[in-house]
Design a protein around this motif. Structure first.
Motif, PDB file in Angstrom:
ATOM      1  N   ARG A  58       0.841  -1.210   0.000  1.00  0.00           N
ATOM      2  CA  ARG A  58       0.000   0.000   0.000  1.00  0.00           C
ATOM      3  C   ARG A  58       0.873   1.257   0.000  1.00  0.00           C
ATOM      4  O   ARG A  58       0.573   2.235  -0.688  1.00  0.00           O
ATOM      5  N   ASP A  59       1.950   1.229   0.782  1.00  0.00           N
ATOM      6  CA  ASP A  59       2.869   2.379   0.801  1.00  0.00           C
ATOM      7  C   ASP A  59       3.454   2.627  -0.589  1.00  0.00           C
ATOM      8  O   ASP A  59       3.533   3.771  -1.048  1.00  0.00           O
ATOM      9  N   ASP A  62       0.902   4.093  -2.814  1.00  0.00           N
ATOM     10  CA  ASP A  62       0.731   5.516  -2.525  1.00  0.00           C
ATOM     11  C   ASP A  62       1.868   6.355  -3.110  1.00  0.00           C
ATOM     12  O   ASP A  62       1.672   7.526  -3.419  1.00  0.00           O
TER      13      ASP A  62
END
Length: 119
Positions: A58-59, A62
């Motif tokens: 997810r990081d 992003d």
């Protein structure tokens, strides 16, 4: 794809996993358009919890490096910006330097010395 973690690294595991994937993409081991193995498989290979890998993914999503597509898994969108990656590492270096009582100017001088040694 061979990823490894440094057990002596003080950073949280999700940051280490993200850094390992970022390095693999930057080195060309994983190219834009390639699909990553499922998070469960990555977690098993690295010896960490699947939620740790999911947080890392997810990081990276992003950051704009990965794309999540329902039914297709996780794919690499682009290579990381080398300047941005070095900026992150420079921050880590400065954080470490503070632990030893060094200032940013001390670190700059140290980097210059090392650069001269390497030239």
């Amino acid at each position: 794809m061979l990823l490894t973690l440094d057990l002596n690294d003080p950073r949280p595991l999700h940051e280490q996993v993200a850094a390992a994937i970022r390095r693999a993409i930057g080195a060309g081991d994983i190219a834009p358009g390639d699909r990553l193995p499922p998070a469960r498989d990555l977690a098993h290979a690295l010896g960490v919890n699947a939620n740790t890998v999911l947080r890392s993914l997810r990081d990276l999503r992003d950051e704009g490096l990965l794309e999540f597509r329902r039914g297709r898994g996780v794919s690499v969108l682009r290579r990381p910006d080398g300047r941005a990656a070095l900026r992150t590492r420079a921050r880590d270096l400065l954080d470490e330097a503070v632990k030893y009582g060094l200032t940013p100017d001390d670190v700059v001088a140290l980097v210059r010395d090392v650069g001269k040694e390497m030239a």
